[in-house]
Design a protein around this motif. Structure first.
Motif, PDB file in Angstrom:
ATOM      1  N   GLY A 110     -37.378  56.494   8.702  1.00 54.44           N
ATOM      2  CA  GLY A 110     -37.131  57.155   9.989  1.00 54.44           C
ATOM      3  C   GLY A 110     -35.812  57.910   9.945  1.00 54.44           C
ATOM      4  N   TYR A 111     -35.137  57.973  11.103  1.00 54.23           N
ATOM      5  CA  TYR A 111     -33.880  58.739  11.201  1.00 54.23           C
ATOM      6  C   TYR A 111     -32.855  58.239  10.184  1.00 54.23           C
ATOM      7  N   VAL A 112     -32.780  56.927   9.984  1.00 57.52           N
ATOM      8  CA  VAL A 112     -31.801  56.403   9.029  1.00 57.52           C
ATOM      9  C   VAL A 112     -32.356  56.417   7.603  1.00 57.52           C
ATOM     10  N   GLY A 113     -33.549  55.857   7.418  1.00 60.43           N
ATOM     11  CA  GLY A 113     -34.099  55.687   6.071  1.00 60.43           C
ATOM     12  C   GLY A 113     -34.342  57.000   5.348  1.00 60.43           C
ATOM     13  N   VAL A 136     -40.241  54.069   1.452  1.00 56.61           N
ATOM     14  CA  VAL A 136     -41.470  53.383   1.861  1.00 56.61           C
ATOM     15  C   VAL A 136     -41.595  53.444   3.380  1.00 56.61           C
ATOM     16  N   ASP A 137     -42.810  53.642   3.870  1.00 58.59           N
ATOM     17  CA  ASP A 137     -43.038  53.489   5.316  1.00 58.59           C
ATOM     18  C   ASP A 137     -44.452  52.963   5.518  1.00 58.59           C
ATOM     19  N   ASN A 138     -44.619  52.131   6.547  1.00 67.80           N
ATOM     20  CA  ASN A 138     -45.969  51.610   6.793  1.00 67.80           C
ATOM     21  C   ASN A 138     -46.739  52.460   7.796  1.00 67.80           C
ATOM     22  N   ARG A 146     -49.349  58.001   8.670  1.00 69.11           N
ATOM     23  CA  ARG A 146     -49.246  59.400   9.099  1.00 69.11           C
ATOM     24  C   ARG A 146     -47.934  60.020   8.619  1.00 69.11           C
ATOM     25  N   LYS A 147     -46.873  59.221   8.737  1.00 71.49           N
ATOM     26  CA  LYS A 147     -45.555  59.695   8.306  1.00 71.49           C
ATOM     27  C   LYS A 147     -45.533  59.922   6.794  1.00 71.49           C
ATOM     28  N   VAL A 148     -46.098  58.972   6.063  1.00 70.20           N
ATOM     29  CA  VAL A 148     -46.108  59.093   4.600  1.00 70.20           C
ATOM     30  C   VAL A 148     -46.932  60.324   4.185  1.00 70.20           C
ATOM     31  N   PRO A 177     -36.817  49.448  12.400  1.00 67.00           N
ATOM     32  CA  PRO A 177     -36.256  49.351  13.753  1.00 67.00           C
ATOM     33  C   PRO A 177     -35.811  47.930  14.121  1.00 67.00           C
ATOM     34  N   THR A 178     -34.807  47.888  15.013  1.00 66.11           N
ATOM     35  CA  THR A 178     -34.368  46.611  15.603  1.00 66.11           C
ATOM     36  C   THR A 178     -34.288  46.833  17.114  1.00 66.11           C
ATOM     37  N   PRO A 179     -35.445  47.011  17.763  1.00 64.01           N
ATOM     38  CA  PRO A 179     -35.436  47.397  19.187  1.00 64.01           C
ATOM     39  C   PRO A 179     -35.010  46.240  20.093  1.00 64.01           C
ATOM     40  N   SER A 186     -30.311  48.355   8.657  1.00 62.64           N
ATOM     41  CA  SER A 186     -30.589  48.359  10.097  1.00 62.64           C
ATOM     42  C   SER A 186     -29.440  47.677  10.830  1.00 62.64           C
ATOM     43  N   THR A 187     -29.326  47.978  12.119  1.00 59.31           N
ATOM     44  CA  THR A 187     -28.293  47.328  12.942  1.00 59.31           C
ATOM     45  C   THR A 187     -28.828  45.973  13.411  1.00 59.31           C
ATOM     46  N   VAL A 188     -28.174  44.917  12.962  1.00 55.81           N
ATOM     47  CA  VAL A 188     -28.736  43.570  13.212  1.00 55.81           C
ATOM     48  C   VAL A 188     -27.656  42.617  13.728  1.00 55.81           C
ATOM     49  N   ARG A 194     -24.501  59.734  12.687  1.00 51.43           N
ATOM     50  CA  ARG A 194     -24.836  60.211  14.029  1.00 51.43           C
ATOM     51  C   ARG A 194     -26.011  61.157  13.912  1.00 51.43           C
ATOM     52  N   GLU A 195     -27.030  60.983  14.743  1.00 49.13           N
ATOM     53  CA  GLU A 195     -28.124  61.950  14.739  1.00 49.13           C
ATOM     54  C   GLU A 195     -27.550  63.304  15.121  1.00 49.13           C
ATOM     55  N   GLY A 196     -28.091  64.352  14.530  1.00 50.82           N
ATOM     56  CA  GLY A 196     -27.577  65.699  14.800  1.00 50.82           C
ATOM     57  C   GLY A 196     -26.590  66.129  13.721  1.00 50.82           C
ATOM     58  N   PRO A 205     -27.270  52.198  23.969  1.00 42.77           N
ATOM     59  CA  PRO A 205     -27.718  51.248  24.998  1.00 42.77           C
ATOM     60  C   PRO A 205     -28.212  49.934  24.387  1.00 42.77           C
ATOM     61  N   LYS A 206     -28.974  50.035  23.306  1.00 47.33           N
ATOM     62  CA  LYS A 206     -29.525  48.805  22.731  1.00 47.33           C
ATOM     63  C   LYS A 206     -28.447  47.993  22.025  1.00 47.33           C
ATOM     64  N   ASP A 207     -27.496  48.668  21.391  1.00 45.31           N
ATOM     65  CA  ASP A 207     -26.463  47.928  20.651  1.00 45.31           C
ATOM     66  C   ASP A 207     -25.483  47.223  21.595  1.00 45.31           C
ATOM     67  N   VAL A 266     -35.820  61.856  21.528  1.00 50.47           N
ATOM     68  CA  VAL A 266     -35.882  61.726  22.989  1.00 50.47           C
ATOM     69  C   VAL A 266     -35.997  60.260  23.405  1.00 50.47           C
ATOM     70  N   ARG A 267     -35.770  59.359  22.440  1.00 52.49           N
ATOM     71  CA  ARG A 267     -35.857  57.936  22.764  1.00 52.49           C
ATOM     72  C   ARG A 267     -34.702  57.553  23.691  1.00 52.49           C
ATOM     73  N   ASN A 268     -35.039  56.877  24.783  1.00 51.70           N
ATOM     74  CA  ASN A 268     -34.018  56.400  25.712  1.00 51.70           C
ATOM     75  C   ASN A 268     -33.037  57.498  26.138  1.00 51.70           C
TER      76      ASN A 268
HETATM   77  P1  NAD Z   1     -36.939  54.866  13.195  1.00 49.40           P
HETATM   78  O1  NAD Z   1     -37.856  54.287  14.193  1.00 49.40           O
HETATM   79  O2  NAD Z   1     -36.628  56.326  13.217  1.00 49.40           O
HETATM   80  O3  NAD Z   1     -37.425  54.515  11.716  1.00 49.40           O
HETATM   81  C1  NAD Z   1     -37.861  53.265  11.325  1.00 49.40           C
HETATM   82  C2  NAD Z   1     -39.029  53.430  10.357  1.00 49.40           C
HETATM   83  O4  NAD Z   1     -39.386  52.139   9.850  1.00 49.40           O
HETATM   84  C3  NAD Z   1     -40.285  54.008  11.013  1.00 49.40           C
HETATM   85  O5  NAD Z   1     -40.689  55.158  10.296  1.00 49.40           O
HETATM   86  C4  NAD Z   1     -41.307  52.880  10.890  1.00 49.40           C
HETATM   87  O6  NAD Z   1     -42.627  53.365  10.690  1.00 49.40           O
HETATM   88  C5  NAD Z   1     -40.794  52.132   9.668  1.00 49.40           C
HETATM   89  N1  NAD Z   1     -41.240  50.742   9.566  1.00 49.40           N
HETATM   90  C6  NAD Z   1     -41.325  49.790  10.516  1.00 49.40           C
HETATM   91  N2  NAD Z   1     -41.790  48.637   9.994  1.00 49.40           N
HETATM   92  C7  NAD Z   1     -41.978  48.846   8.677  1.00 49.40           C
HETATM   93  C8  NAD Z   1     -42.454  48.057   7.603  1.00 49.40           C
HETATM   94  N3  NAD Z   1     -42.812  46.778   7.796  1.00 49.40           N
HETATM   95  N4  NAD Z   1     -42.552  48.606   6.389  1.00 49.40           N
HETATM   96  C9  NAD Z   1     -42.211  49.902   6.177  1.00 49.40           C
HETATM   97  N5  NAD Z   1     -41.756  50.713   7.159  1.00 49.40           N
HETATM   98  C10 NAD Z   1     -41.635  50.193   8.395  1.00 49.40           C
HETATM   99  O7  NAD Z   1     -35.579  54.024  13.348  1.00 49.40           O
HETATM  100  P2  NAD Z   1     -34.096  54.508  12.977  1.00 49.40           P
HETATM  101  O8  NAD Z   1     -33.540  55.316  14.107  1.00 49.40           O
HETATM  102  O9  NAD Z   1     -34.098  55.060  11.611  1.00 49.40           O
HETATM  103  O10 NAD Z   1     -33.322  53.110  13.002  1.00 49.40           O
HETATM  104  C11 NAD Z   1     -33.489  52.129  11.986  1.00 49.40           C
HETATM  105  C12 NAD Z   1     -32.350  51.130  12.106  1.00 49.40           C
HETATM  106  O11 NAD Z   1     -31.094  51.802  11.857  1.00 49.40           O
HETATM  107  C13 NAD Z   1     -32.199  50.479  13.470  1.00 49.40           C
HETATM  108  O12 NAD Z   1     -31.742  49.171  13.300  1.00 49.40           O
HETATM  109  C14 NAD Z   1     -31.113  51.310  14.136  1.00 49.40           C
HETATM  110  O13 NAD Z   1     -30.428  50.593  15.124  1.00 49.40           O
HETATM  111  C15 NAD Z   1     -30.212  51.619  12.962  1.00 49.40           C
HETATM  112  N6  NAD Z   1     -29.392  52.830  13.109  1.00 49.40           N
HETATM  113  C16 NAD Z   1     -29.917  53.955  13.679  1.00 49.40           C
HETATM  114  C17 NAD Z   1     -29.145  55.097  13.770  1.00 49.40           C
HETATM  115  C18 NAD Z   1     -29.684  56.340  14.429  1.00 49.40           C
HETATM  116  O14 NAD Z   1     -28.889  57.216  14.778  1.00 49.40           O
HETATM  117  N7  NAD Z   1     -30.988  56.487  14.593  1.00 49.40           N
HETATM  118  C19 NAD Z   1     -27.840  55.112  13.280  1.00 49.40           C
HETATM  119  C20 NAD Z   1     -27.336  53.957  12.656  1.00 49.40           C
HETATM  120  C21 NAD Z   1     -28.130  52.826  12.594  1.00 49.40           C
END
Ligand code: NAD
Length: 437
Positions: A9-12, A29-31, A34-36, A85-87, A122-124, A155-157, A263-265, A327-329
């Motif tokens: 996702g945004y981080v990975g 890797v992603d599960n 569609r994304k893959v 994610p760590t929602p 991830s942020t945990v 930072r996104e952006g 907000p979540k952190d 556009v999340r949150n």
């Molecule tokens: P995201 O939702 O954009 O990406 C997460 C990805 O993980 C998704 O593509 C999802 O399909 C995949 N996924 C979920 N379960 C899986 C599994 N079992 N196997 C493989 N793939 C799987 O989330 P994000 O914004 O990248 O955030 C990820 C983590 O990084 C969170 O803990 C977040 O708090 C932290 N973080 C985010 C940012 C940010 O700006 N977005 C910045 C720093 C830290």
């Protein structure tokens, strides 16, 4: 080095692309099939400046590839990063199901005698590293591995420059072997590295994001005092920010912080502190101030428009900040929903966020999305600036005024100068500054 990133996702995805850019061989890797599929077809599922070129270049150079198989990722990689994610849960604590599942999946993929470093990006909550290690051990008694905490601060952006030139890299680790491997991963970035124990690394991330949120709420609280006293929050922020001990960043009054992290952190840090018996009341106030910003802004809109029902209101901005499609949150989305609930007829425009806002049903069907910022304001009785995209600041304001029914601007990001707006014939409301009528 051979690296695997679980969660693209945004981080990975950005992390994977940047690791590849400095010469590592990366498998993402992603599960989400569609994304893959999209990534394998050369399509980037998110918008992040510079990311597309980076991904394309490194895919072409065979340093970056995508799969849905954790097994494939674990088999060929020395270091495995978790970026899932760590929602938040309804009570504010962190939903750890994604991390726990990945830990189990890594455990089943690990082969005897195959040493791996498992890195949580991830942020945990603090102590997650211990849990991840225990889980891998429980599901694979013969696994040979170390767990590392390596929080991400991008930072996104501006995620690509943030990753390529980070302020610091935090490596939380109890093993010399894993620390050495982690240092090798990050060596090409030539950034300061802070090595800590795992618990401290995990805590650094929540403490950092909560502090930044606190800074935003601080200036927002000051903005309320400015409004009540006739001071201008932008001048006050400049005056505070010129003090090097404080700094000007994150002192922008506005609609409050939003997005998928702050907000979540903050909520998570409050929950973590409560759970370990040291309640963090200060952060509850940070949240309260943040929520009150939108309410105060809506009151201002009611003051300017008297009644919102049936008013044609244009909103510029859907994303939680500029230069992203996230556009999340997002506070702008929350604002639009509030306006529609009060009976306003809303037309919106955003350079990157419209597709996801629609696809994820975040805005009511009645909200009309426009092709350009100017189209959105045709006949509008008010314009709201909800996200500070540069594109909005660069609009010809005379054209804007001419196309509106009433030249009323509610600037939730203090993008414009009140006096200039007044001189151009607008009635202008900013945040933390007197209205210019
Ligand atoms: P995201 O939702 O954009 O990406 C997460 C990805 O993980 C998704 O593509 C999802 O399909 C995949 N996924 C979920 N379960 C899986 C599994 N079992 N196997 C493989 N793939 C799987 O989330 P994000 O914004 O990248 O955030 C990820 C983590 O990084 C969170 O803990 C977040 O708090 C932290 N973080 C985010 C940012 C940010 O700006 N977005 C910045 C720093 C830290």
């Amino acid at each position: 080095m051979e690296l695997c990133i679980i969660g693209s996702g945004y981080v990975g995805l950005v992390t994977g692309a940047c690791f590849a850019e400095v010469g590592h061989s990366v498998i993402c890797v992603d599960n989400d099939q569609r994304k893959v599929d999209m990534l394998q077809a050369g399509k980037i599922p998110i918008y992040e400046p510079g990311l597309e070129e980076l991904v394309m270049r490194n895919v072409a150079a065979n340093r970056l590839r995508f799969t849905n198989s954790i097994q494939e990722g674990v088999d060929g990689s020395q270091v495995i990063f978790i970026a899932v994610p760590t929602p938040p849960q309804p009570d504010g604590s962190v939903d750890m199901t994604f991390i726990e599942r990945v830990a189990r999946e890594i455990a089943s993929a690990l082969k005897p005698g195959q040493y791996r470093v498992v890195v949580d990006k991830s942020t945990v909550p603090v102590k997650t590293g211990e849990r991840v290690a225990a889980t891998i051990q429980r599901y694979n008694k013969e696994a040979s591995f170390d767990v590392v905490s390596n929080p991400e601060f991008l930072r996104e952006g501006c995620a690509v420059p943030d990753l390529m030139k980070p302020d610091r890299i935090v490596i939380g680790c109890g093993s010399e072997r894993a620390t050495d491997l982690m240092k090798r991963v990050y060596e090409p970035f030539m950034a300061p590295i802070l090595v800590t124990d795992i618990n401290s690394a995990e805590l650094i991330k929540h403490a950092a994001n909560s502090f930044l949120s606190l800074k935003i709420s601080y200036i927002n609280a000051v903005s309320a005092i400015c409004e009540a006293s006739g001071a201008d929050v932008e001048m006050v922020a400049d005056g505070i920010g010129m003090d090097r001990r404080i700094g000007r960043q994150f002192l922008n009054a506005g609609l409050g912080y939003g997005g998928s992290c702050f907000p979540k952190d903050v909520k998570a840090f409050i929950a973590i502190a409560e759970e370990i018996g040291v309640p963090f009341g200060l952060l509850k106030e940070v949240e309260r101030i943040n929520e009150s910003q939108l309410e105060r802004f809506l009151r201002k809109m009611r003051d300017g428009l008297w009644v919102l029902k049936d008013k044609k209101i244009a909103v510029w901005g859907l994303t939680f900040k500029p230069d992203t499609d996230d556009v999340r949150n997002s506070v702008p989305i929350e604002l639009i929903n509030r306006l529609v609930n009060e009976g306003a007829s809303v037309t919106a425009y955003d350079p990157k966020g419209m597709e996801k806002a629609r696809e994820w049903n975040l805005i009511p069907d009645s909200v009309k999305l426009s092709a350009t910022p100017l189209e959105a304001i045709d006949g509008a009785e008010a314009l709201v600036i909800a996200t500070e995209w540069k594109d909005f600041a660069n609009q010809n304001l005379n054209d804007v005024r001419k196309r509106m029914h009433t030249p009323l601007v509610f600037d939730g990001r203090n993008l414009f100068d009140p006096q200039t707006m007044k001189d151009l014939g607008f009635i202008y409301y900013g945040v933390g500054r007197a209205a210019a009528k």
